[in-house]
Design a protein around this motif. Structure first.
Motif, PDB file in Angstrom:
ATOM      1  N   VAL A   1       0.840  -1.195   0.000  1.00  0.00           N
ATOM      2  CA  VAL A   1       0.000   0.000   0.000  1.00  0.00           C
ATOM      3  C   VAL A   1       0.877   1.248   0.000  1.00  0.00           C
ATOM      4  O   VAL A   1       0.604   2.210  -0.702  1.00  0.00           O
ATOM      5  N   TYR A   2       1.912   1.215   0.805  1.00  0.00           N
ATOM      6  CA  TYR A   2       2.886   2.300   0.844  1.00  0.00           C
ATOM      7  C   TYR A   2       4.250   1.694   1.143  1.00  0.00           C
ATOM      8  O   TYR A   2       4.362   0.778   1.956  1.00  0.00           O
ATOM      9  N   GLY A   3       5.280   2.211   0.489  1.00  0.00           N
ATOM     10  CA  GLY A   3       6.629   1.792   0.807  1.00  0.00           C
ATOM     11  C   GLY A   3       7.385   1.139  -0.327  1.00  0.00           C
ATOM     12  O   GLY A   3       8.353   0.427  -0.084  1.00  0.00           O
ATOM     13  N   ASP A   4       6.965   1.385  -1.568  1.00  0.00           N
ATOM     14  CA  ASP A   4       7.688   0.811  -2.706  1.00  0.00           C
ATOM     15  C   ASP A   4       9.184   1.115  -2.644  1.00  0.00           C
ATOM     16  O   ASP A   4      10.009   0.279  -3.017  1.00  0.00           O
ATOM     17  N   ALA A   5       9.537   2.276  -2.172  1.00  0.00           N
ATOM     18  CA  ALA A   5      10.940   2.673  -2.100  1.00  0.00           C
ATOM     19  C   ALA A   5      11.687   1.943  -0.975  1.00  0.00           C
ATOM     20  O   ALA A   5      12.914   1.974  -0.925  1.00  0.00           O
ATOM     21  N   MET A   6      10.954   1.268  -0.091  1.00  0.00           N
ATOM     22  CA  MET A   6      11.565   0.593   1.060  1.00  0.00           C
ATOM     23  C   MET A   6      11.630  -0.915   0.912  1.00  0.00           C
ATOM     24  O   MET A   6      12.082  -1.599   1.823  1.00  0.00           O
ATOM     25  N   ILE A   7      11.203  -1.452  -0.214  1.00  0.00           N
ATOM     26  CA  ILE A   7      11.051  -2.914  -0.317  1.00  0.00           C
ATOM     27  C   ILE A   7      12.361  -3.678  -0.243  1.00  0.00           C
ATOM     28  O   ILE A   7      12.356  -4.874   0.041  1.00  0.00           O
ATOM     29  N   GLU A   8      13.477  -3.017  -0.457  1.00  0.00           N
ATOM     30  CA  GLU A   8      14.765  -3.707  -0.340  1.00  0.00           C
ATOM     31  C   GLU A   8      15.373  -3.567   1.055  1.00  0.00           C
ATOM     32  O   GLU A   8      16.453  -4.098   1.309  1.00  0.00           O
ATOM     33  N   ASN A   9      14.667  -2.890   1.968  1.00  0.00           N
ATOM     34  CA  ASN A   9      15.134  -2.787   3.353  1.00  0.00           C
ATOM     35  C   ASN A   9      15.066  -4.155   4.024  1.00  0.00           C
ATOM     36  O   ASN A   9      14.137  -4.920   3.807  1.00  0.00           O
ATOM     37  N   GLU A  10      16.051  -4.431   4.856  1.00  0.00           N
ATOM     38  CA  GLU A  10      16.116  -5.686   5.599  1.00  0.00           C
ATOM     39  C   GLU A  10      15.376  -5.560   6.930  1.00  0.00           C
ATOM     40  O   GLU A  10      15.429  -4.515   7.577  1.00  0.00           O
ATOM     41  N   VAL A  11      14.722  -6.636   7.306  1.00  0.00           N
ATOM     42  CA  VAL A  11      14.131  -6.753   8.635  1.00  0.00           C
ATOM     43  C   VAL A  11      14.650  -8.055   9.243  1.00  0.00           C
ATOM     44  O   VAL A  11      14.979  -8.992   8.521  1.00  0.00           O
ATOM     45  N   HIS A  12      14.735  -8.104  10.552  1.00  0.00           N
ATOM     46  CA  HIS A  12      15.365  -9.249  11.199  1.00  0.00           C
ATOM     47  C   HIS A  12      14.448  -9.998  12.154  1.00  0.00           C
ATOM     48  O   HIS A  12      14.834 -11.045  12.668  1.00  0.00           O
TER      49      HIS A  12
END
Length: 121
Positions: free
Chosen positions: A15-26
């Motif tokens: 919905v929002y965050g296309d620019a963040m999709i390569e961010n890592e989460v742990h």
């Protein structure tokens, strides 16, 4: 795990965050009670919830989460989307139920904050 992988595994719409999709989460947590998120969650990066209101985004921001996934096909309000934008939090939605969504992420290597095998906190 990258946010793009979370979206893929859950068949989720970003919905929002296309620019963040390569961010890592742990790590991740699944919860509908924001008071429990505040009381028990530590160092989480992804919140999966069926609760669909502004308090979800406010809680995620307070807990420094990078991503919120709304389960059971919940659709965020415009106010929620704006809060996510303001906070820099990716916002996704999936048709999956929380149990299945959490299970898929866990089975693919995304752990809870304590990363213990039995899931105790």
């Amino acid at each position: 795990m990258k946010i793009s992988m979370i979206a893929e595994l859950l068949g989720a719409q970003i919905v929002y965050g296309d620019a963040m999709i390569e961010n890592e989460v742990h790590s991740a947590c699944g919860c509908d009670m924001m008071s429990d998120v505040l009381a028990f969650v530590k160092d989480q990066a992804v919140l999966l919830t069926g609760l669909c209101n502004q308090q979800v985004i406010r809680t995620a921001e307070m807990m420094d989460m990078r991503c919120v996934v709304l389960v059971r096909g919940k659709k965020p309000t415009e106010d929620m989307i704006q809060l996510a934008k303001d906070a820099g939090i990716a916002l996704l939605t999936t048709e999956l139920r929380m149990y299945v969504a959490c299970g898929l992420l866990y089975a693919n290597g995304l752990m809870g904050s304590d990363s213990s095998e039995d899931g105790t906190v």
